[in-house]
Design an enzyme around this catalytic site. Structure first.
Site, PDB file in Angstrom:
ATOM      1  N   GLY A 101       0.818  -1.208   0.000  1.00 14.92           N
ATOM      2  CA  GLY A 101       0.000   0.000   0.000  1.00 14.92           C
ATOM      3  C   GLY A 101       0.848   1.251   0.000  1.00 14.92           C
ATOM      4  O   GLY A 101       2.060   1.205   0.229  1.00 14.92           O
TER       5      GLY A 101
ATOM      6  N   ASP B 194      -0.981   4.427   1.146  1.00 14.06           N
ATOM      7  CA  ASP B 194      -1.691   5.460   1.869  1.00 14.06           C
ATOM      8  C   ASP B 194      -0.873   5.833   3.107  1.00 14.06           C
ATOM      9  O   ASP B 194       0.200   5.274   3.356  1.00 14.06           O
ATOM     10  CB  ASP B 194      -3.110   5.012   2.237  1.00 14.06           C
ATOM     11  CG  ASP B 194      -3.132   3.836   3.194  1.00 14.06           C
ATOM     12  OD1 ASP B 194      -2.061   3.346   3.600  1.00 14.06           O
ATOM     13  OD2 ASP B 194      -4.240   3.381   3.539  1.00 14.06           O
ATOM     14  N   TYR B 195      -1.358   6.770   3.894  1.00 12.66           N
ATOM     15  CA  TYR B 195      -0.554   7.260   5.015  1.00 12.66           C
ATOM     16  C   TYR B 195      -0.255   6.155   6.034  1.00 12.66           C
ATOM     17  O   TYR B 195       0.829   6.140   6.631  1.00 12.66           O
ATOM     18  CB  TYR B 195      -1.249   8.450   5.679  1.00 12.66           C
ATOM     19  CG  TYR B 195      -2.409   8.082   6.593  1.00 12.66           C
ATOM     20  CD1 TYR B 195      -2.230   7.937   7.956  1.00 12.66           C
ATOM     21  CD2 TYR B 195      -3.689   7.872   6.077  1.00 12.66           C
ATOM     22  CE1 TYR B 195      -3.282   7.598   8.791  1.00 12.66           C
ATOM     23  CE2 TYR B 195      -4.741   7.534   6.898  1.00 12.66           C
ATOM     24  CZ  TYR B 195      -4.540   7.403   8.250  1.00 12.66           C
ATOM     25  OH  TYR B 195      -5.577   7.063   9.078  1.00 12.66           O
ATOM     26  N   ILE B 196      -1.180   5.213   6.203  1.00  8.97           N
ATOM     27  CA  ILE B 196      -0.956   4.145   7.178  1.00  8.97           C
ATOM     28  C   ILE B 196       0.191   3.251   6.725  1.00  8.97           C
ATOM     29  O   ILE B 196       1.100   2.930   7.504  1.00  8.97           O
ATOM     30  CB  ILE B 196      -2.238   3.304   7.370  1.00  8.97           C
ATOM     31  CG1 ILE B 196      -3.396   4.182   7.836  1.00  8.97           C
ATOM     32  CG2 ILE B 196      -1.995   2.180   8.368  1.00  8.97           C
ATOM     33  CD1 ILE B 196      -4.726   3.461   7.903  1.00  8.97           C
TER      34      ILE B 196
ATOM     35  N   LEU C  90       2.639   3.977   4.663  1.00  8.91           N
ATOM     36  CA  LEU C  90       3.899   4.724   4.698  1.00  8.91           C
ATOM     37  C   LEU C  90       4.424   4.852   6.124  1.00  8.91           C
ATOM     38  O   LEU C  90       5.622   4.728   6.374  1.00  8.91           O
ATOM     39  CB  LEU C  90       3.703   6.100   4.070  1.00  8.91           C
ATOM     40  CG  LEU C  90       3.297   6.113   2.593  1.00  8.91           C
ATOM     41  CD1 LEU C  90       2.965   7.529   2.142  1.00  8.91           C
ATOM     42  CD2 LEU C  90       4.387   5.503   1.713  1.00  8.91           C
TER      43      LEU C  90
ATOM     44  N   ALA D 162     -10.110  10.613  10.685  1.00  9.04           N
ATOM     45  CA  ALA D 162     -10.702  11.074  11.937  1.00  9.04           C
ATOM     46  C   ALA D 162     -11.022  12.566  11.891  1.00  9.04           C
ATOM     47  O   ALA D 162     -12.031  13.007  12.456  1.00  9.04           O
ATOM     48  CB  ALA D 162      -9.768  10.769  13.104  1.00  9.04           C
TER      49      ALA D 162
ATOM     50  N   HIS E  70      13.521  33.671  14.052  1.00  9.51           N
ATOM     51  CA  HIS E  70      14.805  33.251  13.491  1.00  9.51           C
ATOM     52  C   HIS E  70      15.734  32.824  14.630  1.00  9.51           C
ATOM     53  O   HIS E  70      15.885  33.555  15.605  1.00  9.51           O
ATOM     54  CB  HIS E  70      15.452  34.388  12.710  1.00  9.51           C
ATOM     55  CG  HIS E  70      16.835  34.047  12.212  1.00  9.51           C
ATOM     56  ND1 HIS E  70      17.033  33.215  11.130  1.00  9.51           N
ATOM     57  CD2 HIS E  70      18.054  34.393  12.683  1.00  9.51           C
ATOM     58  CE1 HIS E  70      18.343  33.084  10.934  1.00  9.51           C
ATOM     59  NE2 HIS E  70      18.983  33.783  11.860  1.00  9.51           N
TER      60      HIS E  70
END
Length: 479
Positions: free
Chosen positions: A184, A186-188, A190, A323, A447
């Protein structure tokens, strides 16, 4: 089973105590509604107990472990850079228990009635709740369905063994996997690949069709580079064909980007996979609630279903299964019930991955803009030029800004690097207010700080970035 003889009247019933459900319940109480929340498992739902929160605990641990080399450079020395997986699991359980107790306390303090059990619609204004041998009937004025979704196997896998793990199971492993194969992008997927690799597991990732990658192409390229640097085995454009599990390993067969069949062996296979809405046991078919072919519930702008007294939010509705969507929809639903006119617009909902480093995409990607036939001005500022990134040894990544050359309105911001998650809220705000380049360039920035990277990315649109090599004239041209 004992059946209640008399139905009990309730004002607002919410089915499901996940992020969307309990947020809706609390907002309802704030608006003066009498709220009853029905939950058959643990408060917080899958997100808190088995999904979002456990995954972020693992990514947090992985990021800290990845920092140890830099800490040694700072004189904070580690004699034995070992990793105790069991302690991580203990910490995960402790954190989840604490957060769950917090949710329960919030509900109690807001005088929300909590009922344990499995809810089923008996009519358009009636719900039955089963808890063991007890069965109670409640009549309601309004109801909200917030029952979430469940991961399912892809059609190429007919049988699930103990070595195939879905998103609610991967963080329950009692031992660190020897060789984790991740399917896969998707974010999960990765996050799982990135965190387990940093925690010392051998990881192979099968990236699927690149067109379904949710982030900007620049993030895709940077992520591939960092994965390979971290010694992950990356297989691009992989198409899963089958899996074969034995007592000691699992074999995964797939077609690679050259359309050649390959087989690799691992100790476990993680599948981010598809998800289905948790609606089958609700009995919504018998009351005629409109659904898509995939089972998702149709809702209007106020989260109202085809039955006016019933609303639905989160993963049971169409759109991204996240979510943050459920929370926003939950608040909007009760505000609509209370007579307000809320608005839910997920146009600029951020796509987020807690990888190492994290990644965020907000608004149009460069490819989106080109596909729409838009002219764009693009600037990508490498964090290696940022002073604070150098101090903290967080030089990997970049900030990329896309704007309209005619109006100078910013249409997309994409970042991979330290601070991306925290800065994503500012990115969303800029796009929501239709900010122009000058709106970013005018304010003062701390900064040294990572926020200066956004300033320099925007200044780079017209060749004014200070801490970046002068852009070639053609680099400033409009696409």
């Amino acid at each position: 089973m004992v059946v209640g003889e008399i139905s009990q009247q309730r004002n607002l019933i919410i089915i499901g105590g996940g992020p969307g459900g309990y947020s809706a319940a609390i907002r309802g109480a704030q608006l003066g509604l009498s709220v009853t929340l029905i939950e058959q498992a643990e408060m917080g739902g899958v997100c808190l107990n088995k999904g979002c929160i456990p995954s972020k605990i693992f990514t947090h641990a992985a990021a800290k472990k990845a920092d140890t080399a830099h800490l040694n450079e700072l004189g904070i020395e580690f004699d034995d850079n070992t990793f105790n997986y069991r302690k991580l699991l203990d910490y995960k359980d402790k954190a989840i228990n604490g957060l769950r107790a917090g949710v329960e306390s919030l509900c109690k303090n807001n005088k929300i009635e909590l009922i344990r059990g499995k809810a089923t619609f008996l009519g358009t204004d009636k719900i039955g709740v089963e808890n063991g041998h007890q069965f109670d009937i409640f009549k309601f004025d309004q109801a909200i369905i917030a029952t979430g979704s469940t991961p399912i196997l892809p059609p190429t896998i007919n049988e699930k063994g103990k070595r195939i793990l879905l998103s609610h199971e991967i963080f329950e492993l009692e031992k660190k996997p020897e060789h984790l194969v991740v399917l896969g992008q998707d974010y999960i997927a990765l996050e799982v690949a990135s965190s387990f690799a940093a925690l010392g597991a051998k990881v192979s990732i099968l990236l699927e069709d690149k067109s379904s990658f949710a982030f900007d192409e620049s993030i895709h390229k940077e992520m591939l580079r960092l994965f390979k640097r971290s010694k992950l085995n990356v297989y691009k454009e992989a198409q899963l064909l089958s899996s074969n599990e034995t007592e000691s390993e699992i074999s995964i067969t797939f077609k690679n980007d050259k359309n050649v069949e390959e087989t690799i062996q691992g100790s476990h296979l993680f599948i981010a996979g598809l998800r289905k809405p948790n609606v089958d046991s609700l009995g919504i078919g018998r009351i005629g609630l409109a659904q898509t072919n995939e089972g998702f519930i149709h809702v209007d702008a106020y989260m109202r279903t085809s039955i006016p007294s019933i609303f639905a939010i989160g993963d049971v509705t169409e759109g991204p299964l996240l979510a943050i969507k459920a929370i926003k929809q939950g608040k909007a639903a009760v505000e609509a019930i209370a007579g307000h006119k809320p608005e839910v617009d997920i146009t600029f909902m951020p796509v987020v991955a807690h990888t190492i480093p994290p990644a965020v995409s907000v608004g149009l990607t460069e490819q989106n803009a080109l596909d729409f036939g838009l002219k764009v001005r693009v600037s990508q500022y490498p964090l290696g030029g940022n002073g604070y990134a150098s101090i903290t040894a967080k030089k990997d990544g970049f900030i990329k800004v896309i704007s309209d050359p005619a109006t100078e309105i910013i249409s997309g911001i994409h970042m991979m690097g330290e601070g991306a998650i925290e800065m994503s809220g500012s990115f969303v705000q800029l796009l929501e207010m239709a900010a122009k380049e000058e709106d970013v360039k005018f304010p003062l920035y701390a900064h040294p700080g990572l926020g200066e990277g956004l300033l320099e990315a925007v200044e780079g649109l017209i060749g004014q970035a200070i801490h970046a090599p002068p852009a070639k004239k053609k680099d400033l041209s409009i696409i």
